[in-house]
Design a protein around this motif. Sequence first.
Motif, PDB file in Angstrom:
ATOM      1  N   ILE A  45      52.176  37.104 103.180  1.00 23.53           N
ATOM      2  CA  ILE A  45      52.790  37.262 104.502  1.00 23.53           C
ATOM      3  C   ILE A  45      53.513  35.963 104.828  1.00 23.53           C
ATOM      4  N   LYS A  46      54.815  36.057 104.999  1.00 23.45           N
ATOM      5  CA  LYS A  46      55.626  34.890 105.314  1.00 23.45           C
ATOM      6  C   LYS A  46      56.020  34.942 106.794  1.00 23.45           C
ATOM      7  N   VAL A  68      50.393  30.798 111.599  1.00 22.18           N
ATOM      8  CA  VAL A  68      49.429  30.894 110.501  1.00 22.18           C
ATOM      9  C   VAL A  68      48.771  32.273 110.511  1.00 22.18           C
ATOM     10  N   VAL A  69      48.620  32.846 109.320  1.00 24.47           N
ATOM     11  CA  VAL A  69      48.020  34.178 109.172  1.00 24.47           C
ATOM     12  C   VAL A  69      46.517  34.041 108.925  1.00 24.47           C
ATOM     13  N   ASP A  70      45.750  34.871 109.614  1.00 22.42           N
ATOM     14  CA  ASP A  70      44.299  34.928 109.422  1.00 22.42           C
ATOM     15  C   ASP A  70      43.925  36.374 109.115  1.00 22.42           C
ATOM     16  N   MET A  71      43.553  36.660 107.849  1.00 22.16           N
ATOM     17  CA  MET A  71      43.121  38.013 107.493  1.00 22.16           C
ATOM     18  C   MET A  71      41.898  37.924 106.580  1.00 22.16           C
ATOM     19  N   PRO A  72      40.971  38.876 106.707  1.00 21.79           N
ATOM     20  CA  PRO A  72      39.692  38.781 105.991  1.00 21.79           C
ATOM     21  C   PRO A  72      39.790  38.983 104.484  1.00 21.79           C
ATOM     22  N   ILE A 114      47.830  36.563 113.811  1.00 26.17           N
ATOM     23  CA  ILE A 114      48.829  35.491 113.694  1.00 26.17           C
ATOM     24  C   ILE A 114      48.532  34.459 114.776  1.00 26.17           C
ATOM     25  N   ASP A 115      48.302  33.213 114.368  1.00 24.23           N
ATOM     26  CA  ASP A 115      48.072  32.106 115.303  1.00 24.23           C
ATOM     27  C   ASP A 115      49.356  31.279 115.374  1.00 24.23           C
ATOM     28  N   TRP A 116      49.944  31.218 116.552  1.00 28.31           N
ATOM     29  CA  TRP A 116      51.278  30.631 116.719  1.00 28.31           C
ATOM     30  C   TRP A 116      51.193  29.393 117.602  1.00 28.31           C
ATOM     31  N   ASP A 117      51.463  28.244 117.016  1.00 25.71           N
ATOM     32  CA  ASP A 117      51.495  26.971 117.739  1.00 25.71           C
ATOM     33  C   ASP A 117      52.872  26.835 118.396  1.00 25.71           C
ATOM     34  N   MET A 118      52.904  26.844 119.731  1.00 22.57           N
ATOM     35  CA  MET A 118      54.178  26.812 120.455  1.00 22.57           C
ATOM     36  C   MET A 118      54.856  25.446 120.409  1.00 22.57           C
ATOM     37  N   LYS A 119      54.090  24.404 120.106  1.00 19.67           N
ATOM     38  CA  LYS A 119      54.625  23.041 120.076  1.00 19.67           C
ATOM     39  C   LYS A 119      55.419  22.770 121.364  1.00 19.67           C
ATOM     40  N   ASN A 175      59.210  36.421 113.013  1.00 14.71           N
ATOM     41  CA  ASN A 175      59.255  37.728 112.354  1.00 14.71           C
ATOM     42  C   ASN A 175      58.507  37.655 111.021  1.00 14.71           C
ATOM     43  N   PRO A 176      57.202  37.880 111.036  1.00 14.05           N
ATOM     44  CA  PRO A 176      56.446  37.850 109.771  1.00 14.05           C
ATOM     45  C   PRO A 176      56.906  38.957 108.816  1.00 14.05           C
ATOM     46  N   TYR A 177      57.083  38.581 107.545  1.00 18.42           N
ATOM     47  CA  TYR A 177      57.418  39.543 106.494  1.00 18.42           C
ATOM     48  C   TYR A 177      56.169  39.770 105.644  1.00 18.42           C
ATOM     49  N   ILE A 178      55.836  41.051 105.455  1.00 17.45           N
ATOM     50  CA  ILE A 178      54.612  41.418 104.732  1.00 17.45           C
ATOM     51  C   ILE A 178      54.996  42.009 103.380  1.00 17.45           C
ATOM     52  N   PHE A 179      54.608  41.330 102.302  1.00 16.19           N
ATOM     53  CA  PHE A 179      54.913  41.781 100.946  1.00 16.19           C
ATOM     54  C   PHE A 179      53.678  42.474 100.363  1.00 16.19           C
ATOM     55  N   THR A 180      53.877  43.711  99.882  1.00 10.55           N
ATOM     56  CA  THR A 180      52.757  44.511  99.386  1.00 10.55           C
ATOM     57  C   THR A 180      53.143  45.217  98.083  1.00 10.55           C
ATOM     58  N   ASN A 181      52.158  45.896  97.510  1.00  8.77           N
ATOM     59  CA  ASN A 181      52.422  46.707  96.319  1.00  8.77           C
ATOM     60  C   ASN A 181      52.923  48.103  96.679  1.00  8.77           C
ATOM     61  N   ALA A 182      53.148  48.349  97.985  1.00  7.71           N
ATOM     62  CA  ALA A 182      53.612  49.667  98.416  1.00  7.71           C
ATOM     63  C   ALA A 182      55.123  49.814  98.356  1.00  7.71           C
ATOM     64  N   SER A 183      55.833  48.686  98.342  1.00  7.24           N
ATOM     65  CA  SER A 183      57.294  48.744  98.369  1.00  7.24           C
ATOM     66  C   SER A 183      57.872  47.450  97.826  1.00  7.24           C
TER      67      SER A 183
END
Length: 228
Positions: free
Chosen positions: A60-61, A68-72, A86-91, A100-108
Amino acid sequence: MKLLFQSLMLLCLAGVVYAQPRLEIPDNSFFFGHAPQNSTITHSFWFKSTGTDTLKIKEIKTGCSCAVVDMPRDWIAPGDSMKVEIDWDMKRVINQTVRNPYIFTNASDEPYRASLRAIGTADPTNQKPASAKPFKCELSRLKDMSIDSVAIQLQNKESYSMNVTVVSPELDEVEVFFPDMLPAEGTITGYIKLRPGYEYKEFKKSVTLEFGDAEKSRMTIPIRRKFY
């Protein structure tokens, strides 16, 4: 016998062909509204594996080290689902900003996409149509004292009453309560309270409120549990 063998082979091949992973994200976008600078805001998406094969999340980019991504785990069995945060530091962000997170999987071969939007705010006390005091929730634990509940006062800056709705997902770590009506030019008090079992855990979360003005304005209150 030969015909039976050929039939079994065809069934096996059909299983291989049609066993396909698939990802669905029912609510793939979220708007935080106004959020204070120099704080971390969070949102969880539900990833659903709706195919017939195990869904594998390769990467996940988020496009920035500030998110930062947090997944089990990195896989979801068919028919199962998983919460991805998704934990987003606003700075020091000011005004409208997007991740816009991009999720790369084996589905596509093409990535799935989610969307997060926020309005960075330098002075939340002057925010309209309503402001929060305090605008950050600090659930601190000191050596001889623990702050496990914080009262939040909402002030209506408008001459009409507004509904107040919590639109962020329910949090495991804290209980959130706000009255559902904010009177014209008046105030109400809500609270954010630590749930049992999280007294000795540090975390960063947030809660998002939506108001009943014409623009459906939103504000997000960062929540932090920190030990000193």
